[in-house]
Design a protein around this motif. Sequence first.
Motif, short mmCIF file in Angstrom:
data_model
loop_
_atom_site.label_atom_id
_atom_site.label_comp_id
_atom_site.label_asym_id
_atom_site.label_seq_id
_atom_site.Cartn_x
_atom_site.Cartn_y
_atom_site.Cartn_z
N VAL A 1 1.01 5.92 -0.33
CA VAL A 1 0.16 6.96 -0.40
C VAL A 1 1.38 8.17 -0.71
O VAL A 1 2.23 8.11 0.10
CB VAL A 1 -0.69 7.62 0.57
CG1 VAL A 1 0.03 7.74 1.99
CG2 VAL A 1 -1.48 8.86 0.52
N ARG B 1 -10.03 -3.33 7.02
CA ARG B 1 -8.82 -3.87 6.76
C ARG B 1 -7.78 -4.13 8.02
O ARG B 1 -8.36 -3.78 9.30
CB ARG B 1 -7.68 -2.67 5.98
CG ARG B 1 -6.37 -3.26 5.45
CD ARG B 1 -5.64 -2.33 4.65
NE ARG B 1 -6.45 -2.07 3.11
CZ ARG B 1 -5.72 -1.48 2.26
NH1 ARG B 1 -4.96 -0.52 2.32
NH2 ARG B 1 -6.51 -1.54 1.07
N SER C 1 -4.37 10.91 7.23
CA SER C 1 -4.98 11.38 5.92
C SER C 1 -5.31 10.52 5.12
O SER C 1 -5.91 10.50 3.98
CB SER C 1 -4.18 12.76 5.46
OG SER C 1 -4.15 13.68 6.57
N SER C 2 -4.65 9.21 5.46
CA SER C 2 -4.46 8.20 4.21
C SER C 2 -5.75 7.50 4.29
O SER C 2 -6.71 7.39 5.27
CB SER C 2 -3.38 7.29 4.30
OG SER C 2 -3.31 6.47 5.88
N GLY C 3 -6.08 6.69 3.13
CA GLY C 3 -6.93 5.67 3.32
C GLY C 3 -6.86 4.60 3.75
O GLY C 3 -7.69 3.91 4.56
N LEU C 4 -5.70 4.27 4.06
CA LEU C 4 -5.05 2.95 5.04
C LEU C 4 -5.55 3.42 6.40
O LEU C 4 -6.15 2.35 6.72
CB LEU C 4 -3.66 3.13 5.15
CG LEU C 4 -3.07 1.93 6.05
CD1 LEU C 4 -3.23 0.64 5.64
CD2 LEU C 4 -1.56 2.27 6.38
N ASP D 1 0.72 -1.16 0.16
CA ASP D 1 0.07 -0.13 0.05
C ASP D 1 1.00 1.24 -0.18
O ASP D 1 1.85 1.17 0.78
CB ASP D 1 -0.91 0.05 1.31
CG ASP D 1 -1.99 1.22 1.42
OD1 ASP D 1 -3.04 1.07 0.82
OD2 ASP D 1 -1.59 2.23 1.74
N LYS E 1 -8.18 5.05 7.46
CA LYS E 1 -9.87 5.16 7.50
C LYS E 1 -10.04 3.79 7.30
O LYS E 1 -11.00 3.32 7.93
CB LYS E 1 -10.10 6.19 6.28
CG LYS E 1 -10.01 7.33 6.42
CD LYS E 1 -10.51 8.22 5.34
CE LYS E 1 -10.06 9.78 5.35
NZ LYS E 1 -8.68 9.94 5.44
N LEU E 2 -9.46 2.99 6.43
CA LEU E 2 -9.84 1.58 6.19
C LEU E 2 -9.74 0.73 7.68
O LEU E 2 -10.38 -0.11 7.97
CB LEU E 2 -9.35 0.88 5.05
CG LEU E 2 -9.77 1.28 3.84
CD1 LEU E 2 -8.75 0.85 2.75
CD2 LEU E 2 -11.14 0.83 3.39
#
Length: 393
Positions: free
Chosen positions: A220, A247, A235-238, A218, A240-241
């Motif tokens: 960003v 995840r 701030s990353s999608g990681l 992964d 949030k998931l």
Amino acid sequence: MAPVRGAKRRSKAAAEKKAAMAAAAAAGGALGAGGGDWWDGFCMRMSGALSCMEDAQRFESIFKMSRRTFNYVCSLVKDEMMVRSSSYAFLDGKVLSLEDRVAVALIRLNSGGSLVTVGSSVGVNHSTVSLITWRFVEAMEERASHHLRWPDSGEMEKIKSIFEKIQGLPNCCGVVDATHITMCLSSAEPNCKVWLNHEKNYSMVLQAVIGPDMRFMDIVTGWPGTMKEWSILHSSGLFKLCEKGARLNGSKREVSVGSEVGEYLIGDAGYPLLPWLLTPYQENNLSDSKVEFNKRHAAAITVAPRTLSKFKDTWKFLHGEMWRPDKHRLPRIIHVCCLLHNIIIGLQDAASAMDEACVLSDHDTNYKQQVCQLADENAVRVRDKLSEHLACR
């Protein structure tokens, strides 16, 4: 996207790898055994010490990958790279073949030389180098994105077993780390200060989750160098998931009677301590169990700086020595270099030299360690459970 379970996904991954191997073999056959006419002709356009090397060694020295991997990359980007088949030519008027175009783009990315330097070395105009390199980046984004994805459940189980076998960390799924990609910006450029990091260099940050085989799982990028590691993570999608349980939501692991830990990543002291992201103990006078945890954690985490060091050493375009990088295009170029990195590993490329024994300089030389004091109470308990488990082994 959360990890997908089931045999169907595993079969698809196996089919993708088989197709990649077939494509590489087919491309290799089309280009001729032992280098063929294309490689012989391209060598004649280059000069210098490379001419005294063995053929395979010379190829790998130039492109940082084996001929087999180069063939596979060509097969991936063929359709997009040859849309305008007669648009690009050498200075002597000969039209560049697919292999010529891929070669020019790779030399630009892994040499870090200027457009003029690269163009002169292979006999093309500097503007042609620029156009071909960007076309290659677009083609890789379009055709190679599947080479950088979060592992499915079956793959993750293998990753966890490797971390436990090597360092004794149960249910560890990877290492998160960040590195600065240096940029050449003018102090007169608007908003330039936002890119000026704490070491007074202009940079863009790449955050990556890395597996035990040095593969990117992964990434960003695009954030300016002024941002702290924990701010980029948040701030990353990681983030949030993982926070919403989409995840790192696989099976839990019992570490003692009535005590279990879920899947987690490990990171250095620059990151917050979270239930799914475990960092080392930072206080003084640690107990024996905490010392043991830090020892194992420190050993396991080394895969990240080694990977990022090798990554930046291979793709020297990312050193910031090129002419004025476009900060809007740079994230896409970083992404493509990550894809190429994974392709080299995925094809088990001996030329990649991604060897645990290799000695590499730190990926962020002279950068001071950032320290984050944020700690989730549940994460403190998880880390303590692990440290007690490790002390008993």
